[in-house]
Motif scaffolding. Sequence first.
Motif, PDB file in Angstrom:
ATOM      1  N   PRO A  48      -2.273  14.407  45.229  1.00 43.68           N
ATOM      2  CA  PRO A  48      -1.564  15.478  45.942  1.00 43.68           C
ATOM      3  C   PRO A  48      -1.300  15.058  47.389  1.00 43.68           C
ATOM      4  N   PRO A  49      -0.338  15.696  48.023  1.00 47.91           N
ATOM      5  CA  PRO A  49      -0.131  15.427  49.454  1.00 47.91           C
ATOM      6  C   PRO A  49      -1.412  15.764  50.227  1.00 47.91           C
ATOM      7  N   TRP A  50      -1.600  15.127  51.384  1.00 55.80           N
ATOM      8  CA  TRP A  50      -2.838  15.267  52.161  1.00 55.80           C
ATOM      9  C   TRP A  50      -3.202  16.732  52.421  1.00 55.80           C
ATOM     10  N   GLU A  51      -2.261  17.543  52.859  1.00 50.98           N
ATOM     11  CA  GLU A  51      -2.561  18.942  53.190  1.00 50.98           C
ATOM     12  C   GLU A  51      -3.055  19.711  51.969  1.00 50.98           C
ATOM     13  N   GLU A  52      -2.450  19.456  50.817  1.00 57.55           N
ATOM     14  CA  GLU A  52      -2.876  20.121  49.583  1.00 57.55           C
ATOM     15  C   GLU A  52      -4.280  19.660  49.187  1.00 57.55           C
ATOM     16  N   LYS A  53      -4.509  18.363  49.291  1.00 55.98           N
ATOM     17  CA  LYS A  53      -5.823  17.808  48.963  1.00 55.98           C
ATOM     18  C   LYS A  53      -6.889  18.409  49.879  1.00 55.98           C
ATOM     19  N   LEU A  54      -6.604  18.485  51.165  1.00 53.10           N
ATOM     20  CA  LEU A  54      -7.539  19.045  52.136  1.00 53.10           C
ATOM     21  C   LEU A  54      -7.841  20.505  51.819  1.00 53.10           C
ATOM     22  N   SER A  55      -6.814  21.255  51.459  1.00 51.59           N
ATOM     23  CA  SER A  55      -6.988  22.659  51.103  1.00 51.59           C
ATOM     24  C   SER A  55      -7.893  22.807  49.879  1.00 51.59           C
ATOM     25  N   ILE A  56      -7.695  21.976  48.887  1.00 48.33           N
ATOM     26  CA  ILE A  56      -8.515  22.019  47.677  1.00 48.33           C
ATOM     27  C   ILE A  56      -9.965  21.646  47.994  1.00 48.33           C
ATOM     28  N   VAL A  57     -10.152  20.637  48.835  1.00 47.45           N
ATOM     29  CA  VAL A  57     -11.513  20.243  49.222  1.00 47.45           C
ATOM     30  C   VAL A  57     -12.218  21.415  49.897  1.00 47.45           C
ATOM     31  N   TRP A  58     -11.524  22.096  50.832  1.00 48.76           N
ATOM     32  CA  TRP A  58     -12.152  23.226  51.526  1.00 48.76           C
ATOM     33  C   TRP A  58     -12.408  24.398  50.583  1.00 48.76           C
ATOM     34  N   GLN A  59     -11.534  24.628  49.629  1.00 46.85           N
ATOM     35  CA  GLN A  59     -11.793  25.682  48.638  1.00 46.85           C
ATOM     36  C   GLN A  59     -13.058  25.372  47.851  1.00 46.85           C
TER      37      GLN A  59
END
Length: 170
Positions: A48-59
């Motif tokens: 996934p794009p970085w921002e999406e990946k980061l969002s998933i990690v934080w979730q």
Amino acid sequence: MARYVYIISGPCGVGKSTITKGLACKLEKAVLIEGDLISAMFVGEEQPPWEEKLSIVWQNLSSLTKNFLRNGYDVVIDYVVEDEMEWFFRELRQTGFDITLHYYVLRADPEVLIERITKRGDTDMIPRSLELLHLLENKEENAPHLYDTTHKDPNVIIEEIANNITGYYP
């Protein structure tokens, strides 16, 4: 019963892993969540794009934290926090748990970071580490949470954090 969440942020080479492992071991009933391990769960050719990946990690950080709190554990999180703190804090408040959140942004002098990273053999991480150091140190909201590791023994840092000497989040 009150539970504690410790979020330890900072650039590569500042001592996050050493401090979080030591802190989690020192606490009576605690778990250590390493954000980089969650991030490393993404495998395969399509990422996934970085921002999406980061969002998933934080979730996932949020879900894991809530689950461990629900089961009576204090939580120590090792991960770089850029703009996610307010969201994460709101997420935890919605649980209704009696939580004290401790937030620390570890920092060290640039030459010390370079030396530590070089000793580990991760010299490709130096530019990103220095960039993050600058970013995290210059965020106004981080000012009360900065903790200098430059000339401190990790055991002293662990003891100070465990004894809640510094670093409360609102």
